[in-house]
Motif scaffolding. Sequence first.
Motif, short mmCIF file in Angstrom:
data_model
loop_
_atom_site.label_atom_id
_atom_site.label_comp_id
_atom_site.label_asym_id
_atom_site.label_seq_id
_atom_site.Cartn_x
_atom_site.Cartn_y
_atom_site.Cartn_z
N MET A 14 -19.64 1.21 -12.77
CA MET A 14 -19.21 0.78 -14.11
C MET A 14 -18.00 -0.13 -14.05
SD MET A 14 -20.44 1.02 -17.07
CE MET A 14 -19.79 -0.43 -17.85
N ALA A 15 -17.07 0.15 -13.14
CA ALA A 15 -15.91 -0.74 -12.99
C ALA A 15 -16.40 -2.14 -12.60
CB ALA A 15 -14.95 -0.21 -11.93
N ARG A 16 -17.36 -2.19 -11.70
CA ARG A 16 -17.90 -3.48 -11.25
C ARG A 16 -18.52 -4.25 -12.43
NH1 ARG A 16 -19.27 -5.86 -6.40
NH2 ARG A 16 -20.90 -7.38 -6.73
N PRO A 37 -11.27 3.78 -2.86
CA PRO A 37 -11.13 4.28 -1.49
C PRO A 37 -12.22 3.81 -0.54
CG PRO A 37 -11.79 6.05 -3.00
CD PRO A 37 -11.51 4.85 -3.83
N ASP A 38 -13.39 3.49 -1.06
CA ASP A 38 -14.50 3.06 -0.20
C ASP A 38 -14.30 1.57 0.17
OD1 ASP A 38 -17.87 3.73 0.08
OD2 ASP A 38 -17.15 1.67 0.22
N ALA A 39 -14.06 1.34 1.48
CA ALA A 39 -13.66 -0.01 1.92
C ALA A 39 -14.73 -1.05 1.60
CB ALA A 39 -13.36 0.01 3.42
N GLU A 40 -15.99 -0.66 1.77
CA GLU A 40 -17.07 -1.64 1.55
C GLU A 40 -17.11 -2.07 0.08
OE1 GLU A 40 -21.79 -1.57 2.36
OE2 GLU A 40 -20.57 -0.32 3.69
N ARG A 41 -17.00 -1.10 -0.82
CA ARG A 41 -17.01 -1.42 -2.26
C ARG A 41 -15.80 -2.26 -2.63
NH1 ARG A 41 -19.00 3.66 -5.97
NH2 ARG A 41 -21.13 3.62 -5.23
N ARG A 42 -14.65 -1.87 -2.06
CA ARG A 42 -13.41 -2.58 -2.38
C ARG A 42 -13.50 -4.04 -1.93
NH1 ARG A 42 -10.27 0.77 0.15
NH2 ARG A 42 -9.92 -0.46 2.04
N VAL A 71 -13.18 6.62 -12.60
CA VAL A 71 -13.70 7.56 -11.59
C VAL A 71 -14.69 8.50 -12.28
CG1 VAL A 71 -11.66 7.47 -10.11
CG2 VAL A 71 -11.75 9.16 -11.96
N LYS A 72 -15.42 9.29 -11.49
CA LYS A 72 -16.35 10.28 -12.04
C LYS A 72 -15.56 11.29 -12.88
CE LYS A 72 -20.38 9.21 -10.20
NZ LYS A 72 -21.36 8.62 -11.15
N PRO A 73 -16.19 11.87 -13.89
CA PRO A 73 -15.46 12.80 -14.77
C PRO A 73 -14.72 13.90 -13.99
CG PRO A 73 -17.62 12.31 -15.71
CD PRO A 73 -17.57 11.64 -14.37
N GLY A 78 -7.43 15.00 -11.47
CA GLY A 78 -6.60 14.76 -10.29
C GLY A 78 -5.93 13.40 -10.32
N VAL A 79 -6.71 12.39 -10.71
CA VAL A 79 -6.18 11.02 -10.75
C VAL A 79 -5.11 10.91 -11.84
CG1 VAL A 79 -6.84 8.67 -11.41
CG2 VAL A 79 -8.21 9.91 -9.74
N ALA A 80 -5.39 11.51 -13.01
CA ALA A 80 -4.42 11.41 -14.12
C ALA A 80 -3.12 12.12 -13.75
CB ALA A 80 -5.03 12.01 -15.38
N SER A 96 -9.86 5.49 -20.62
CA SER A 96 -10.78 6.30 -19.80
C SER A 96 -12.20 6.00 -20.19
CB SER A 96 -10.51 7.80 -20.01
OG SER A 96 -11.60 8.54 -19.49
N ILE A 97 -13.04 5.76 -19.18
CA ILE A 97 -14.47 5.54 -19.48
C ILE A 97 -15.31 6.75 -19.07
CG2 ILE A 97 -14.25 3.03 -19.26
CD1 ILE A 97 -15.80 3.27 -16.57
N ALA A 98 -14.66 7.84 -18.69
CA ALA A 98 -15.40 9.00 -18.17
C ALA A 98 -16.20 9.69 -19.28
CB ALA A 98 -14.43 10.00 -17.56
N ALA A 119 -13.24 5.13 -23.94
CA ALA A 119 -14.24 4.08 -24.10
C ALA A 119 -15.55 4.55 -23.52
CB ALA A 119 -13.78 2.82 -23.37
N MET A 120 -16.65 4.21 -24.16
CA MET A 120 -17.96 4.45 -23.56
C MET A 120 -18.70 3.12 -23.49
SD MET A 120 -20.20 6.14 -22.00
CE MET A 120 -19.04 7.47 -21.75
N PRO A 121 -18.59 2.44 -22.35
CA PRO A 121 -19.28 1.17 -22.17
C PRO A 121 -20.68 1.42 -21.60
CG PRO A 121 -17.77 1.55 -20.34
CD PRO A 121 -17.78 2.80 -21.17
#
Length: 275
Positions: A14-16, A37-42, A71-73, A78-80, A96-98, A119-121
Amino acid sequence: MSEKTIAFIGGGNMARSLIGGLVADGHPPAALRAAEPDAERREALISDYGIQGFEDNATAVRGADAVILAVKPGELAGVARQLGGQIRDQQSLVISIAAGVRSPNIAEWLGGDVPVVRAMPNTPALIQTGATALFANPSVGPEQRDLAETTLRAAGMVVWLPDETQMDAVTALSGSGPAYFFLTMEAMQAAAERLGLDSDTARLLTLETALGAARMALEASEEPALLRRRVTSPGGTTAAALAELEGGDLAGLYERALRAAAGRAHELGDELGAQ
Ligand SMILES: NC(=O)C1=CN([C@@H]2O[C@H](COP(=O)(O)OP(=O)(O)OC[C@H]3O[C@@H](n4cnc5c(N)ncnc54)[C@H](O)[C@@H]3O)[C@@H](O)[C@H]2O)C=CC1
Ligand SMILES: O=C(O)[C@@H]1CCC=N1
């Protein structure tokens, strides 16, 4: 388009989609950041869109006008909690889009009186045809409300909800909705192939028909029910197909599907709010 700095925490699907929409709308890539955190996605986000990528959430958030929690719901609390102090100090808007997770819980995890927009996109944001619903908590001022609206509008249309409880229905309708249409496309294509069309022809005719019907329904002044009746000649082919769909209780099936999705969103809110 605003040149405010927007930091995404989580650089997944969704961020993408939202980043793709913002860049296509002219938001300067240098003012967009993603912590992933995932290097390939980043690396893919950096090379595809020219945005700034970070491994570390706190670095991505530094000085950002808006922080989009993508991030996932289950990861949100933890992130907040990790970023709350920094976000309060620099007075960033949090979006937050969770799915499911409610704004009072998000504000509490962030450490109190923080402006939070829920937000719910949906994924068509990637090609700027997204549909997003927004809800602002009482700490969101007019400028931050504009910032949230401008940011999400870059990816398509935006509506504001007066009542946060409506967000579960929105999640069931437009958040998850692209998947229902994709499933319908898959089913129609597969059926056409069983009727003897080759897969390329079946696919192209399915997708163009979906696009034409959606555009017509959006652009016409008439209701979809009337547009449907215009396709349906008495005693003809469409009537034969619709009798099968109605016999299978398509309307009831959609009601049960949307209730299941909204129920799951509510459950997520209850489960995750209790953390
Ligand atoms: N996919 C969709 O169509 C929609 C998703 N959403 C919501 O968007 C959120 C993200 O969903 P997706 O993008 O589909 O999931 P995703 O799994 O593709 O993306 C989540 C990303 O967060 C990263 N991540 C995990 N822990 C992290 C941490 N501690 N800090 C920073 N990044 C971290 C993961 O590596 C992953 O790339 C969810 O909360 C979902 O409910 C909302 C609307 C539509
Ligand atoms: O399936 C989900 O939970 C997320 C929220 C809406 C669309 N995808």
